[in-house]
Scaffold this active site. Structure first.
Site, PDB file in Angstrom:
ATOM      1  CB  SER A   1      -0.785   0.326   1.227  1.00  0.00           C
ATOM      2  OG  SER A   1      -0.982   1.031   1.584  1.00  0.00           O
TER       3      SER A   1
ATOM      4  CE1 TYR B   1      -3.989  -1.932   5.189  1.00  0.00           C
ATOM      5  CE2 TYR B   1      -3.069   0.202   5.248  1.00  0.00           C
ATOM      6  CZ  TYR B   1      -3.408  -0.632   3.908  1.00  0.00           C
ATOM      7  OH  TYR B   1      -4.066  -0.727   2.880  1.00  0.00           O
TER       8      TYR B   1
END
Length: 307
Positions: free
Chosen positions: A146, A159
């Site tokens: 990401s 995350y």
């Protein structure tokens, strides 16, 4: 190499029943690849299967898989080999997007998010790399991270940590697999039109003890609505396929981050002490850079090459 060279190659993609995973699966199918896909939801599997059937394509080998289950991952790898006799490409895509203040996180929050986002990648590598090597025809590993692998923020600490971990692992692995003709790519997508924003609603019972506030479904659906503005997953899949074809170590799918990377670059340089390093330390770093370059040219590097 061109995208046509992937025709007939076998790929295993995790989390392929939706989102980026299904986008990659479609891009790979369009390139003539044969597919084994992991999924969790039967309705998603049925919808995706229809896409292949409507186009007269070979229906993928679907494997139901929790990527945190190491034994099940090993079984999945065996199923792929039993079905296709070989495997060339692994795409570690499955992940969860869960947000909350990091200072309030519980062990369960860490265990779930890291277990899926980083542990799932580890399980894929341990299960599939021996199979890809044994094929003897080269191939590629794609680890989907990401932009959070570079950009941190106040609501996504775990995350972000998981994606930083995937980035470091992937960048290191690239050096190791060159001698086998296996490329390695880190993919860092940004906003894609997926249901990733609803991950908190799919939290397993075994990780129920969250330190974050109870999920407000209305608030979560409002946040998830921003994903509708994201890139089409097929476009992301096509960009990933092009990056693989060019054997790029880093694949960015979105262009809107020049300002962030300029800030990272300038902040990093400014943080370096303004002083001259002693010659013996400079030599250590020269050896490290030379070893990295040699690795990317196909050499197997040992610890002795660093001294």
């Amino acid at each position: 190499m061109s995208t046509a060279d992937w025709a007939g190659k076998v790929a295993f993609i995790t989390g392929a029943g939706t989102g980026i995973g299904f986008g990659v699966a479609r891009a790979f199918s369009n390139a003539g690849m044969r597919l084994a896909l992991s999924y969790r939801d039967e309705a998603q599997r049925a919808r995706c299967t229809s896409w292949f059937e409507e186009r007269g394509r070979e229906v993928p080998l679907w494997i139901k898989l929790d990527v945190t289950d190491r034994d099940a991952f090993a079984v999945a790898a065996d199923k792929v080999i039993d079905h296709f006799d070989k495997c060339h490409v692994l795409v570690n895509n499955a992940g969860v997007s869960v947000f909350g203040p990091t200072d309030e996180a519980s062990y369960a929050d860490y265990d779930w998010i890291m277990g899926v986002n980083f542990g799932g990648v580890v399980n894929g590598l341990v299960s599939f790399l021996p199979k890809i090597k044994a094929t003897g025809e080269g191939g590629h590993v794609v680890n989907v991270a990401s932009m959070a692998a570079y950009l941190s923020g106040p609501q996504a600490g775990i995350y972000t940590a998981s994606k930083f971990a995937v980035r470091g692992l992937t960048e290191s692995l690239r050096y190791n697999l060159v001698p086998y003709g296996i490329g390695v790519s880190l993919v860092c997508p940004a906003l894609v039109a997926t249901d990733a924003g609803l991950s908190a609603l799919k939290r397993p019972e075994g990780f129920a003890g969250s330190g974050f506030a109870p999920v407000d479904e209305g608030e979560l659906h409002n946040f998830a609505s921003i994903f509708a503005n994201g890139m089409d997953p097929l476009e992301a899949g096509e960009k990933i396929l092009r990056g693989m074809t060019e054997n790029r170590g880093l694949i960015f799918t979105h262009p809107e981050f020049a300002e962030d990377f300029k800030d990272i670059y300038e902040t990093s340089l400014a943080a370096l002490p303004d002083e001259v390093a002693p010659p013996e330390r400079l030599e250590v770093e020269r050896l490290r850079r030379a070893a990295n370059k040699a690795a990317l040219e196909g050499a197997k590097i040992s610890i002795n090459d660093l001294t």
